[in-house]
Design an enzyme around this catalytic site. Structure first.
Site, PDB file in Angstrom:
ATOM      1  N   LYS A 121     -93.281 -54.735 -86.181  1.00  0.00           N
ATOM      2  CA  LYS A 121     -94.380 -55.626 -85.787  1.00  0.00           C
ATOM      3  C   LYS A 121     -95.116 -55.046 -84.571  1.00  0.00           C
ATOM      4  O   LYS A 121     -96.333 -54.885 -84.605  1.00  0.00           O
ATOM      5  CB  LYS A 121     -93.829 -57.023 -85.460  1.00  0.00           C
ATOM      6  CG  LYS A 121     -94.916 -58.033 -85.164  1.00  0.00           C
ATOM      7  CD  LYS A 121     -94.362 -59.342 -84.682  1.00  0.00           C
ATOM      8  CE  LYS A 121     -94.173 -59.299 -83.196  1.00  0.00           C
ATOM      9  NZ  LYS A 121     -93.791 -60.557 -82.593  1.00  0.00           N
ATOM     10  N   ASP A 139     -95.942 -61.468 -87.943  1.00  0.00           N
ATOM     11  CA  ASP A 139     -95.244 -62.279 -86.953  1.00  0.00           C
ATOM     12  C   ASP A 139     -94.859 -63.598 -87.620  1.00  0.00           C
ATOM     13  O   ASP A 139     -94.991 -63.751 -88.839  1.00  0.00           O
ATOM     14  CB  ASP A 139     -96.118 -62.490 -85.700  1.00  0.00           C
ATOM     15  CG  ASP A 139     -97.307 -63.403 -85.973  1.00  0.00           C
ATOM     16  OD1 ASP A 139     -97.563 -63.736 -87.160  1.00  0.00           O
ATOM     17  OD2 ASP A 139     -97.976 -63.803 -85.011  1.00  0.00           O
TER      18      ASP A 139
END
Ligand code: SF4
Length: 213
Positions: A121, A139
């Site tokens: 991420k 996310d």
């Protein structure tokens, strides 16, 4: 409508709602974005931006962070929460940048994810927003919204990322992430999503969705 057609229709609709969606963390270079992204875990971007305003004046290079005392850095980032872990991650990560990359932030997924505390991420945030290399950032918002919309059945962020990459053209990967994050924060919230005011209500397959007003 196929899943791919629906994914593209969803993104088109969200483009209409968030035509200028972009990252809300303030940064001027890849190192600042790396530090801001580590600080953003379990913290609002507004709070991170307040903290980094003075932090980035004090620490300008990876060496500055690597040589910082734990106590000094912890004090500077205290209000972002989990400050001990975050200070450790920033110091370790920056020490590696100095040792292996001459103090620069690398620009490949492999090198980024080899850094302490950097997962896919964070790596995709840096690649997409500071290096011009497209990636899908998954996310908590992107995962939840994508599942509700039926764009993925996966819980594992890496598998969600793969599903979205297959559904959406590469040129839209970075923008899509920002659009869904904005949408997830403002409308398709984890608790009590605002389904009555949802611009993509008809495209949502979630059986738990609320009533259309
Ligand atoms: Fe989210 Fe509700 Fe819109 Fe579905 S209808 S995408 S659950 S806000």
């Amino acid at each position: 409508m196929t899943v791919k057609e629906r994914a593209i229709a969803v993104d088109k609709a969200l483009k209409g709602v968030y035509p200028d969606a972009k990252i809300s963390l303030d940064f001027a270079n890849p190192l600042e974005l790396l530090v801001a992204t580590i600080l953003s875990a379990q913290c609002t971007d507004e709070r991170v931006n307040k903290v980094t305003k003075s932090l980035f004046k004090k620490y300008k290079t990876a060496k500055d962070y690597a040589n910082a005392t734990p106590e000094g850095l912890e004090e500077n980032i205290h209000s972002t929460g989990f400050y001990k872990n975050k200070a450790k991650a920033i110091r370790n990560c920056c020490a590696t940048l100095v040792e292996r990359h001459g103090g620069d932030v690398p620009s490949t997924m492999e090198e980024l994810t080899a850094l302490s505390g950097v997962g896919r991420k964070t790596a995709n945030v840096i690649l997409g927003n500071a290096c011009g290399i497209p990636g899908v950032v998954v996310d908590t918002h992107v995962g939840r919204v994508s599942r509700r919309l039926g764009l993925t059945k996966e819980d594992d962020p890496e598998k969600v990322e793969k599903d979205l990459m297959e559904l959406i053209p590469k040129k839209d990967w970075v923008g899509l992430s920002h659009r869904i994050i904005h949408f997830g924060r403002q409308t398709c919230k984890a608790q009590k999503p605002l389904c009555g005011a949802c611009p993509i209500f008809k495209m949502c397959l979630w059986e738990g969705k609320g009533e259309r007003v």
